[in-house]
Design a protein around this motif. Sequence first.
Motif, PDB file in Angstrom:
ATOM      1  N   LYS A  41      38.814  72.602  53.297  1.00 24.68           N
ATOM      2  CA  LYS A  41      37.571  71.903  53.633  1.00 24.68           C
ATOM      3  C   LYS A  41      37.844  70.432  53.927  1.00 24.68           C
ATOM      4  O   LYS A  41      37.236  69.856  54.834  1.00 24.68           O
ATOM      5  CB  LYS A  41      36.572  72.048  52.488  1.00 24.68           C
ATOM      6  CG  LYS A  41      36.000  73.451  52.315  1.00 24.68           C
ATOM      7  CD  LYS A  41      35.033  73.500  51.158  1.00 24.68           C
ATOM      8  CE  LYS A  41      34.466  74.908  50.977  1.00 24.68           C
ATOM      9  NZ  LYS A  41      33.520  74.976  49.831  1.00 24.68           N
ATOM     10  N   GLU A  42      38.760  69.834  53.144  1.00 26.93           N
ATOM     11  CA  GLU A  42      39.105  68.442  53.417  1.00 26.93           C
ATOM     12  C   GLU A  42      39.776  68.300  54.783  1.00 26.93           C
ATOM     13  O   GLU A  42      39.555  67.311  55.488  1.00 26.93           O
ATOM     14  CB  GLU A  42      40.028  67.919  52.329  1.00 26.93           C
ATOM     15  CG  GLU A  42      39.375  67.796  50.956  1.00 26.93           C
ATOM     16  CD  GLU A  42      40.349  67.295  49.916  1.00 26.93           C
ATOM     17  OE1 GLU A  42      41.505  66.990  50.299  1.00 26.93           O
ATOM     18  OE2 GLU A  42      39.977  67.194  48.743  1.00 26.93           O
ATOM     19  N   LEU A  43      40.586  69.291  55.137  1.00 26.46           N
ATOM     20  CA  LEU A  43      41.297  69.203  56.407  1.00 26.46           C
ATOM     21  C   LEU A  43      40.408  69.559  57.591  1.00 26.46           C
ATOM     22  O   LEU A  43      40.439  68.868  58.628  1.00 26.46           O
ATOM     23  CB  LEU A  43      42.515  70.133  56.377  1.00 26.46           C
ATOM     24  CG  LEU A  43      43.630  69.759  55.388  1.00 26.46           C
ATOM     25  CD1 LEU A  43      44.697  70.834  55.375  1.00 26.46           C
ATOM     26  CD2 LEU A  43      44.240  68.414  55.743  1.00 26.46           C
ATOM     27  N   ASN A  44      39.644  70.657  57.466  1.00 23.81           N
ATOM     28  CA  ASN A  44      38.862  71.166  58.599  1.00 23.81           C
ATOM     29  C   ASN A  44      37.399  70.775  58.578  1.00 23.81           C
ATOM     30  O   ASN A  44      36.685  71.064  59.536  1.00 23.81           O
ATOM     31  CB  ASN A  44      38.971  72.700  58.638  1.00 23.81           C
ATOM     32  CG  ASN A  44      40.401  73.167  58.799  1.00 23.81           C
ATOM     33  OD1 ASN A  44      41.193  72.526  59.487  1.00 23.81           O
ATOM     34  ND2 ASN A  44      40.753  74.268  58.152  1.00 23.81           N
ATOM     35  N   PRO A  81      30.648  59.783  53.871  1.00 21.35           N
ATOM     36  CA  PRO A  81      31.372  59.387  55.083  1.00 21.35           C
ATOM     37  C   PRO A  81      31.591  60.579  56.017  1.00 21.35           C
ATOM     38  O   PRO A  81      31.676  61.730  55.580  1.00 21.35           O
ATOM     39  CB  PRO A  81      32.697  58.843  54.532  1.00 21.35           C
ATOM     40  CG  PRO A  81      32.384  58.395  53.137  1.00 21.35           C
ATOM     41  CD  PRO A  81      31.344  59.339  52.635  1.00 21.35           C
ATOM     42  N   ASP A  82      31.666  60.258  57.313  1.00 23.40           N
ATOM     43  CA  ASP A  82      31.820  61.319  58.313  1.00 23.40           C
ATOM     44  C   ASP A  82      33.096  62.133  58.118  1.00 23.40           C
ATOM     45  O   ASP A  82      33.155  63.304  58.494  1.00 23.40           O
ATOM     46  CB  ASP A  82      31.817  60.719  59.726  1.00 23.40           C
ATOM     47  CG  ASP A  82      30.454  60.122  60.069  1.00 23.40           C
ATOM     48  OD1 ASP A  82      29.463  60.542  59.433  1.00 23.40           O
ATOM     49  OD2 ASP A  82      30.395  59.257  60.962  1.00 23.40           O
ATOM     50  N   VAL A  83      34.113  61.508  57.533  1.00 21.44           N
ATOM     51  CA  VAL A  83      35.374  62.198  57.375  1.00 21.44           C
ATOM     52  C   VAL A  83      35.236  63.426  56.479  1.00 21.44           C
ATOM     53  O   VAL A  83      35.926  64.433  56.662  1.00 21.44           O
ATOM     54  CB  VAL A  83      36.446  61.243  56.810  1.00 21.44           C
ATOM     55  CG1 VAL A  83      36.108  60.794  55.400  1.00 21.44           C
ATOM     56  CG2 VAL A  83      37.829  61.901  56.838  1.00 21.44           C
ATOM     57  N   GLY A 118      36.166  66.508  58.538  1.00 21.35           N
ATOM     58  CA  GLY A 118      37.497  66.889  58.111  1.00 21.35           C
ATOM     59  C   GLY A 118      38.545  65.894  58.569  1.00 21.35           C
ATOM     60  O   GLY A 118      38.335  65.130  59.527  1.00 21.35           O
ATOM     61  N   LEU A 119      39.664  65.903  57.855  1.00 18.40           N
ATOM     62  CA  LEU A 119      40.723  64.947  58.159  1.00 18.40           C
ATOM     63  C   LEU A 119      41.326  65.170  59.537  1.00 18.40           C
ATOM     64  O   LEU A 119      41.626  64.209  60.251  1.00 18.40           O
ATOM     65  CB  LEU A 119      41.818  65.040  57.091  1.00 18.40           C
ATOM     66  CG  LEU A 119      41.440  64.535  55.688  1.00 18.40           C
ATOM     67  CD1 LEU A 119      42.561  64.826  54.716  1.00 18.40           C
ATOM     68  CD2 LEU A 119      41.143  63.036  55.727  1.00 18.40           C
ATOM     69  N   LEU A 120      41.512  66.442  59.929  1.00 15.74           N
ATOM     70  CA  LEU A 120      42.154  66.712  61.212  1.00 15.74           C
ATOM     71  C   LEU A 120      41.310  66.200  62.370  1.00 15.74           C
ATOM     72  O   LEU A 120      41.809  65.525  63.280  1.00 15.74           O
ATOM     73  CB  LEU A 120      42.403  68.219  61.358  1.00 15.74           C
ATOM     74  CG  LEU A 120      43.385  68.825  60.352  1.00 15.74           C
ATOM     75  CD1 LEU A 120      43.516  70.311  60.579  1.00 15.74           C
ATOM     76  CD2 LEU A 120      44.753  68.152  60.465  1.00 15.74           C
ATOM     77  N   ALA A 121      40.010  66.514  62.342  1.00 17.34           N
ATOM     78  CA  ALA A 121      39.124  66.041  63.405  1.00 17.34           C
ATOM     79  C   ALA A 121      39.000  64.528  63.377  1.00 17.34           C
ATOM     80  O   ALA A 121      38.975  63.874  64.436  1.00 17.34           O
ATOM     81  CB  ALA A 121      37.748  66.698  63.272  1.00 17.34           C
ATOM     82  N   SER A 122      38.927  63.957  62.164  1.00 16.59           N
ATOM     83  CA  SER A 122      38.811  62.500  62.066  1.00 16.59           C
ATOM     84  C   SER A 122      40.075  61.825  62.574  1.00 16.59           C
ATOM     85  O   SER A 122      40.009  60.801  63.265  1.00 16.59           O
ATOM     86  CB  SER A 122      38.539  62.104  60.608  1.00 16.59           C
ATOM     87  OG  SER A 122      37.320  62.665  60.152  1.00 16.59           O
ATOM     88  N   ILE A 123      41.219  62.388  62.244  1.00 14.30           N
ATOM     89  CA  ILE A 123      42.478  61.812  62.735  1.00 14.30           C
ATOM     90  C   ILE A 123      42.535  61.887  64.251  1.00 14.30           C
ATOM     91  O   ILE A 123      42.938  60.930  64.936  1.00 14.30           O
ATOM     92  CB  ILE A 123      43.667  62.534  62.095  1.00 14.30           C
ATOM     93  CG1 ILE A 123      43.745  62.192  60.609  1.00 14.30           C
ATOM     94  CG2 ILE A 123      44.972  62.168  62.787  1.00 14.30           C
ATOM     95  CD1 ILE A 123      44.802  62.985  59.860  1.00 14.30           C
TER      96      ILE A 123
END
Length: 294
Positions: free
Chosen positions: A212-215, A226-228, A232-237
């Motif tokens: 969930k944190e990643l996706n 926060p939007d992240v 998710g981290l992958l989309a935010s990155i």
Amino acid sequence: MHISGKILAALVALLGVGGIYLTAKTLGVRQGWMEQAQKNQAELEKKRAELVTANAERDRKRAEFVRAIVGWERAYEGNAVQVEVDANGNFAIDGVGTANGVATDDVLYVFVPGQEAGTSVFLTAVKVAQVADNRVNAAPYVRIRQGELQATGQKFPARIRKLVPTRFQNEIASIDQRLLLLEQSLANATADQTFLKDLQDRTDLLIAERMKELNGNPELEGANVPDVYRAGLLASIASEEELRNAALLEADLMLRRLLRTRQRLEEVIESNNEMARTLPQPVSNQASNTQSTR
């Protein structure tokens, strides 16, 4: 040489050739008989060795037979010997009692008929608790595992022995010890399996949270976070990388524009210098004084 001498010499030569042939033939026959004799001797030695081995095997089998029948006491069996097992694993044996020399605290070995006619299979050993003339109540003498003996409520024929050879008693005790170790290993394996299942469940939960944190976590849609956490981290990155790439592109364009402006400025300055050099130059004061003197 006289003709008779020649004839005699020829006869001697023929007899010599014949003797050589007969000698060779005799040697061949003698060699054949020698080979046959050697073959027969080897066969005889082989048969003697086989006889010695067969006699040794016979003696070993006889010794095994004697050892097998030593240590067995009389067996009580037949239709009169019936056994019944209750829910607690206690035995009621009919057809055996004090009339057969059975006393309290004796150990009886119970065998049941095997699949093949005339054979029997060891069931368990019991210790006599109560005994009558023709009936015995006994409790298990060895540890009974769950499901090993099931109370059927019906009697079944059995073979009862008061004594079995010591080696079989030791084997029964050894098997019981091995079964105890196996049961302990099974219990430990079951406990380990339960622990591993719990560990796997917790690991799956942590992996799900990490995914969930990643996706991204759709459950946080609309939450004040926060939007992240939603994307998710992958989309935010990826989004941040796009913004960075756009900023880098814009900076590159500005640097290129600055470079072109600087180049244009240098070109204008050089052009001005060229035009300045083509203009008439004013005469200096020293040059004027020199001309006046002349």
